[in-house]
Scaffold this active site. Structure first.
Site, PDB file in Angstrom:
ATOM      1  N   LEU A 109     -21.683   0.037  28.349  1.00  0.00           N
ATOM      2  CA  LEU A 109     -21.786  -1.383  27.957  1.00  0.00           C
ATOM      3  C   LEU A 109     -21.746  -1.361  26.225  1.00  0.00           C
ATOM      4  CD1 LEU A 109     -23.622  -4.403  29.283  1.00  0.00           C
ATOM      5  CD2 LEU A 109     -24.013  -3.890  26.888  1.00  0.00           C
ATOM      6  N   GLU A 165       0.696  -1.189  -0.072  1.00  0.00           N
ATOM      7  CA  GLU A 165      -0.136   0.011   0.013  1.00  0.00           C
ATOM      8  C   GLU A 165       0.984   1.346   0.193  1.00  0.00           C
ATOM      9  OE1 GLU A 165      -1.163   2.804   3.299  1.00  0.00           O
ATOM     10  OE2 GLU A 165      -2.051   0.887   3.711  1.00  0.00           O
ATOM     11  N   GLU A 219     -29.854   0.309  26.897  1.00  0.00           N
ATOM     12  CA  GLU A 219     -29.539   1.037  28.096  1.00  0.00           C
ATOM     13  C   GLU A 219     -30.845   1.327  28.691  1.00  0.00           C
ATOM     14  OE1 GLU A 219     -26.478   3.953  27.289  1.00  0.00           O
ATOM     15  OE2 GLU A 219     -25.201   2.527  26.075  1.00  0.00           O
ATOM     16  N   GLY A 220     -31.910   0.875  28.199  1.00  0.00           N
ATOM     17  CA  GLY A 220     -33.133   1.412  28.877  1.00  0.00           C
ATOM     18  C   GLY A 220     -33.344   0.569  30.301  1.00  0.00           C
ATOM     19  N   GLY A 229     -27.107  -4.687  24.071  1.00  0.00           N
ATOM     20  CA  GLY A 229     -26.641  -3.348  24.389  1.00  0.00           C
ATOM     21  C   GLY A 229     -27.453  -2.492  24.678  1.00  0.00           C
ATOM     22  N   HIS A 268     -28.866  -5.530  19.449  1.00  0.00           N
ATOM     23  CA  HIS A 268     -29.848  -4.028  20.084  1.00  0.00           C
ATOM     24  C   HIS A 268     -30.441  -4.457  21.263  1.00  0.00           C
ATOM     25  CE1 HIS A 268     -33.228  -1.508  19.599  1.00  0.00           C
ATOM     26  NE2 HIS A 268     -34.017  -2.435  19.988  1.00  0.00           N
TER      27      HIS A 268
END
Length: 594
Positions: free
Chosen positions: A318, A70, A300-301, A298, A295
């Site tokens: 997290l 490269e 966070e609610g 991970g 979903h």
């Protein structure tokens, strides 16, 4: 148009309704795939070419050869032998260039003022037709690669990535040291009687094949003009019919699982990394089971894994979801940062992770969760911001290797098929008998007995005890864990209010009292369902001394932390906010970015 060079023309490209650019996909008779983008409003033109070959294809005895290739490719071609011809042309015409090498890709890209696309593209194309790999440049570029590696030596991300590679199957290409350095590219080859320039020529000759190349060009020119340009310049790239490298065996086999790594970082950080080997899910992009599980894990609610771990004071953040490996294998990760208290409860944290995974197994795949992810993706794709040319072409050039040309722009947002069987298949891989655990902390200094070869990372490897595996395997249901509530923030009405007659071109003061002022400006340019609200609250006490300044900062950090459970669903739906303390008081921003 030189018709024989093009095998197929694709005009019906799935794109965002808000995207005003014109697109055309080309499949060349030599196997090269191209995406052309005509944008009459762009200030900069750009092009990128992605070769589906990276450091995983390095020869076993020369680490970093793909990366070195490269570097060397820029430095002179038969048509333009002057070493800096390409970079000089770009710098003289408001342009710039760069490239990167990953495990599977080598990606070259540039931008330039829109009037000079053809001149830049001509110089660019020669890299893939007739590079010189000039001997006189070799030593300097070896030093450049070595400097790059030296720069990464103190970076914990690079160190941890190489350690992950080093602790898998040593015979798997994943274990290779992809960057390379002076030792691998000069000292050792010289000692072994290897001519590195000849190896470069051989590598380029073997792998730089048109059937492994993806091209993307963006300019003001019409699609027909862009087509003529790329056919003339890239139609002659040789097709060596090189098969796309595949790696059907996972680098983490039975003997690399149920292992615990204690790792000493450079920075004073505390992190926990939990990793599971999973199959390559890329072909399932329209059902994306890894995204579905990421979903939920991970989230966070309220009722989430993070919520429970935070309530115990063990973690603050997290991340969960699939992580790319290469064609043939992937990983599923759950990573958290650790508080000082959390470092003492690593096994308990992992126990909670398996409790949450067990909750997902018990509940089974939920169609409504998939539909919610689908709706979020639809909105994100419909109203995504216009990308900068250089980054856009670089990304698209890489995507053409994975998706039909018709779907290249939309593929990462396409969720169409709810496949419970695939979700359950991935869930079944997330079991204690398949786990790898790494804990990163300065507290392990003096307790390690191994050193990673290339970065010098100190670590200790232990087998996870049978007792721990059995305890995690018998993780019961935790009553505090629930699936997320339905997201009330996902927008459905995208109607735009008509522009007011004689709408002012600058913000207008609409409220003016003794304690507040409010300015407003209606969007008269983009006409999208987006908004930006900024509020500044003034207080004479906010910055009166260091104590007040720090208290203001702590107050806002605590406020953001307390709002996280509620605000997370809004953030998923494109509604973001931020709080900052300033010398005057407090600054609040709200962005509706659907």
């Amino acid at each position: 148009m030189n018709a024989p060079a093009v095998n197929r023309v694709v005009g019906d490209i799935i794109r965002s309704p808000e995207d005003k650019r014109d697109y055309r996909g080309l499949e060349f008779t030599n196997g090269l795939k191209a995406m052309l983008i005509s944008d009459p409003t762009t200030d900069k033109s750009s092009a990128a070419l992605d070769v589906h070959i990276g450091s995983l294809s390095d020869p076993g005895n020369i680490s970093g050869l793909a990366h070195f290739c490269e570097h060397m490719l820029f430095l002179g071609t038969k048509k333009y032998p002057k070493e800096n011809e390409y970079s000089q042309f770009l710098s003289e015409h408001a342009g710039s260039s760069n490239a990167f090498t990953s495990g599977e890709h080598t990606n070259y890209y540039f931008d330039v003022s829109h009037e000079h696309l053809e001149g830049a593209l001509d110089r660019f194309a020669q890299f893939f037709l007739c590079p010189l790999f000039d001997e006189s440049c070799k030593d300097r570029e070896v030093n450049a690669v070595d400097s790059e590696h030296e720069k990464n030596l103190m970076n914990d991300s690079w160190r941890l990535f190489q350690l992950e590679k080093a602790t898998g199957n040593p015979n798997h290409p994943f274990s290779k040291f992809g960057t390379g350095n002076k030792l691998t590219l000069e000292t050792q080859p010289s000692k072994d009687g290897i001519d590195i320039r000849q190896e470069l020529l051989q590598f380029h000759s073997t792998y730089y094949s048109s059937n492994l190349m993806g091209l993307c060009v963006l300019g003001r020119e019409s699609l027909d003009d862009l087509t003529s340009m790329v056919v003339k310049l890239f139609g002659e790239v040789e097709n060596k019919n090189v098969p796309v490298p595949e790696f059907p065996e996972h680098p983490f086999q039975e003997e690399h699982l149920r292992q615990f790594y204690k790792v000493v970082p450079i920075k004073d950080i505390r992190n926990l990394y939990v990793t599971f080997p999973i199959p390559d899910l890329q072909k399932y992009y329209k059902s994306n089971p890894g995204h579905y599980l990421g979903h939920l894990i991970g989230h966070e609610g309220p009722g989430s894994l993070l919520s429970e771990l935070k309530s115990k004071g063990w973690v603050n953040t997290l991340v969960g979801g699939q992580k790319e490996g290469a064609r043939g294998f992937m990983f599923f990760i759950i990573n958290v940062d650790l508080t000082e208290e959390g470092l003492l409860h690593v096994e308990d944290i992992i126990f909670h992770m398996f409790q949450y995974i067990q909750k997902l197994r018990t509940e089974g795949p939920q169609a409504w969760v998939f539909e919610e992810c689908k709706d979020l993706n639809k909105v994100a794709f419909r109203f995504k911001d216009k990308e900068r040319p250089r980054g856009y072409t670089s990304k698209v050039a890489g995507l053409v290797h994975y998706y039909p040309l018709e779907e290249v722009l939309a593929a990462e947002y396409l969720l169409e098929d709810f496949r419970p069987d695939l979700i359950e298949m991935v869930l079944d891989k997330l079991r204690p008998e398949h786990v790898r655990v790494a804990v990163v902390s300065k507290s392990f200094e003096g307790q390690t007995d191994k050193t990673e070869e290339w970065y010098g990372t100190q670590y200790k490897q232990e087998a996870i005890s049978e007792e721990s595996i059995e305890k995690w395997a018998s993780a019961d249901l935790n009553g505090k864990f629930t699936l997320p509530m339905k997201n009330e923030f996902i927008p459905t009405n995208f109607e735009i209010y008509p522009l007011e007659t004689d709408s002012p071109s600058v913000p207008t003061l609409i409220k003016d009292t003794a304690i507040s002022k409010v300015w407003f400006k209606q969007d008269d340019k983009f006409f999208l369902p987006k908004a930006c609200l900024n509020f500044e609250f003034f207080s004479p006490f906010a910055y009166v001394d260091p104590l007040h300044c720090n208290m203001a900062y702590l107050y806002l950090e605590l406020l953001k932390d307390s709002l996280n459970e509620y605000a997370y669903a809004a953030e998923l739906a494109g509604l973001n906010y931020d709080l900052q303390n300033t010398v005057y008081g407090m600054y609040v921003t709200l962005h509706f970015c659907f």
